[in-house]
Structures are given as C-alpha cells and as structure tokens.
Write an enzyme that holds these catalytic residues in place. Structure first.
Site, short mmCIF file in Angstrom:
data_model
loop_
_atom_site.label_atom_id
_atom_site.label_comp_id
_atom_site.label_asym_id
_atom_site.label_seq_id
_atom_site.Cartn_x
_atom_site.Cartn_y
_atom_site.Cartn_z
N ALA A 8 -19.22 -49.88 -28.19
CA ALA A 8 -17.92 -50.49 -28.39
C ALA A 8 -17.95 -52.00 -28.17
CB ALA A 8 -16.88 -49.84 -27.48
N ALA A 10 -18.51 -55.84 -30.17
CA ALA A 10 -17.77 -56.42 -31.29
C ALA A 10 -18.10 -55.73 -32.60
CB ALA A 10 -18.07 -57.92 -31.39
N ARG A 33 -19.59 -47.10 -23.51
CA ARG A 33 -20.38 -46.72 -22.33
C ARG A 33 -19.60 -46.90 -21.05
NH1 ARG A 33 -25.74 -50.16 -21.29
NH2 ARG A 33 -24.12 -51.76 -21.15
N LYS A 190 -33.80 -63.78 -39.40
CA LYS A 190 -32.71 -64.75 -39.60
C LYS A 190 -32.11 -65.19 -38.28
CE LYS A 190 -29.11 -61.82 -38.82
NZ LYS A 190 -27.86 -62.03 -38.05
N THR A 247 -25.79 -66.78 -40.81
CA THR A 247 -26.11 -66.90 -39.38
C THR A 247 -26.56 -68.30 -39.01
OG1 THR A 247 -26.85 -64.60 -39.54
CG2 THR A 247 -27.33 -65.74 -37.50
#
Length: 332
Positions: A8, A10, A33, A190, A247
C-alpha cells in the site's frame, strides 16, 4: 475480475485505484503491511502518507494481516505485488502456490544476487505464471486519472492478457510485450540514469548536457539489455526511452531528486532521508554495474553514479570523469 494488490505504498495504492475505476467493475482489495496504516486508510479513505489529497474509490477494500491469509476465500484472477524490489523474493515465496496470473510492479536488480525480477521468480517460485507491469508512470498522476501508458511484459500470454484486462481503460493504456528482459532492464537502469541527470541539472550544466546524458544513457541501457538477451526495439518503447525520459526529467521523480540533492552538497544519507519514499536507483545502481561488469558491458555513466553514491567521487569530479573519456564512434 477479482484482484489483490499487495503493498500500500504510492504505486500499489495508485494501481489498486486504477483497477477499481475500470469499466469492468473489478473487485479489488489492497493489502497494507502496517495495521495502523490500513485502519487509517479505511477510516479516512485516503493514503495520507503516500498520496495525500486523493480520495480512495468507495469499492476499494484495504486489508492487513499475514499475506498467507489472503489465499483463502474467493479465488483471485490477478495478484499484483507492489512492494519494493527488496520484498519481491519473500512475497513470491508466500504466493508460490497461487494458480492465477501474478504481476510485479518493482523495478531494479536484486541486491546481493544481481537478479532481475523474473529471474528471482524463476528461482523462488518457478511454478507461477508471472510478469512485470512497467513503463513511464508517476503514481500520483495515475491516482489522479491523468493519461498514462504502461507495458505488460511476460513470456505467458495469459499473464499479459490478465494485466491488460485488469488495467486497460479510459485513463490508462496497457500494451503487451513478450520481451520481459528488455522491459525489466529498462525499468532498472533508468533509475540509475535519473540520478545522473538530476546531478547534471543540479550543477546547472545546461540542456545540451542533459540531452547528451539521456541519449548516451539510453545507449548504455540498450547495451546491457542486448547482452542479457533483450530485443533492441524494446528500448525505443515505453519501458526504455519513455520511462527514461520521464524519470530523468520529471519533477515527481525520486531518483532525479537524489541527484539534485547530491549536487547541492547533501550526503547520500541526507538525500535519501529527505525523500520519505524509496528511490530504487540508489539501491540498484551497484547491482546494475556489477551485472554489467560480469558481462563485459561498458556503462560509464552507471559507473560514475556508483562511484558518486559510494563517496569515491564528488559531484563535479563525476562530470569530469565522463567528459574526460577519449573519443569514440556513436554506436551501441
């Protein structure tokens, strides 16, 4: 479809939200978790830590507890692992008996072994039919339903089809690709190159330098991919050029941010601590470089990033090393 997303953070939250909004009216559950995080997300209907200000769909269930407990009950038609690379092996071990297709979202090479995700899966859970969902994407933009395109990569058509069926919709296009090696190499390298580009921009070296760095970085990425058995054309697609450009230049990129902070004189520890999120390039740079060395692949930009992260080079020294290389022909 019945879909379970494990992780859980982003990216896991954003993809669970995308599945919930799909016209196919999927039944989606998101596993956190941390029990307190799961309770807060259920109560507040937001992931305040990772995606503040974005409302969770009403039909998204947030669960916690042992991952093994998820195996009982309604059979799932797709499992999605949204943990960092460091958590891939342990979760694959927990899920090795599942019968449905499984996809992972992590990008990088495993620390210690230098293995790509599909190699970890082949070693840990060879009976699974699995693959990678990758491509140029920031979690926040996916959560906000901004247009995005991803790649579903697997040797198994059923896995590719499951990922497309789960996520391809009005705001999210998913393209299938059999070349999982190329897709995973692009996703790993990348991040390393984004650190270098952040450094370049942080030192105000100019747009010429940025263009050269991205272009030659793409060459490094392709060179390593070909040595590992990838197809050259994959690196001109979403998981290669597309993910690299995003990125390396996007303001939401954590790996780019690391380079910017290092250029400002922060230590690596200070840069990482200030993020509040995982920057995979910091952890995968050395394994990428080691894998390249074992294959005799020349990756000077990656080598300079590793030396910078190790503290063997300062920011401007890394630039001098790259600019001081002898002339050569432009080729892969």
């Amino acid at each position: 479809m019945h879909i379970t997303v494990i992780g859980a953070g982003a990216w896991g939250t954003a993809m669970a939200m995308a599945a919930c909004r799909h016209p196919g009216q999927h039944v989606v559950r998101l596993h956190a978790r941390d029990a307190s995080q799961a309770a807060a997300m259920q109560a507040q209907r937001q992931n305040l830590r990772y995606l503040p200000g974005v409302e969770l769909p009403e039909n998204l269930s947030v669960l916690t507890g042992p991952v093994e407990a998820l195996l009982s009950g309604q059979p799932q038609e797709l499992w999605v692992l949204a943990t960092p690379m460091s958590g891939l092996r342990s979760n694959l071990q927990r899920l090795q008996q599942v019968q449905a297709p499984l996809a992972w979202l992590c990008k990088g090479f495993e620390a210690g072994t230098g293995l790509m995700p599909h190699e970890v899966q082949a070693q840990t859970a060879p009976g699974l039919q699995a693959g990678a969902l990758s491509g140029p994407s920031f979690a926040l933009e996916v959560a906000r339903q901004q247009p995005t395109a991803l790649v579903a990569a697997s040797a198994h058509a059923a896995v590719r089809n499951a990922m497309v069926q789960a996520f391809h919709g009005p705001a999210l296009r998913v393209y299938a690709n059999e070349d999982i090696v190329g897709v995973e190499v692009g996703g790993a390298v990348k991040n390393v190159l984004a650190i270098a580009t952040g450094l370049c921009d942080g030192l105000n070296l100019g747009l010429n330098a940025r263009a050269a760095l991205i272009t030659r970085g793409l060459t490094e990425m392709t060179r390593l991919g070909l040595a590992l058995g990838a197809k050259a054309e994959t690196f001109m697609g979403l998981s290669g050029l597309g993910d690299l450009v995003l990125t390396a230049t996007g303001d939401l990129s954590r790996n780019r941010k690391v380079g910017l902070l290092l250029a400002q004189g922060l230590s690596l520890a200070q840069a990482v601590d200030s993020l509040g999120h995982v920057a995979e390039g910091v952890y995968s740079a050395r394994t990428v470089w080691q894998r390249a060395q074992s294959l005799g692949v020349d990756m000077p930009i990656t080598e300079a990033v590793v030396a910078l992260l190790d503290g063997r080079l300062q920011a401007r020294e890394a630039v001098q090393v790259l600019m001081g290389r002898g002339p050569r022909g432009e080729s892969v």
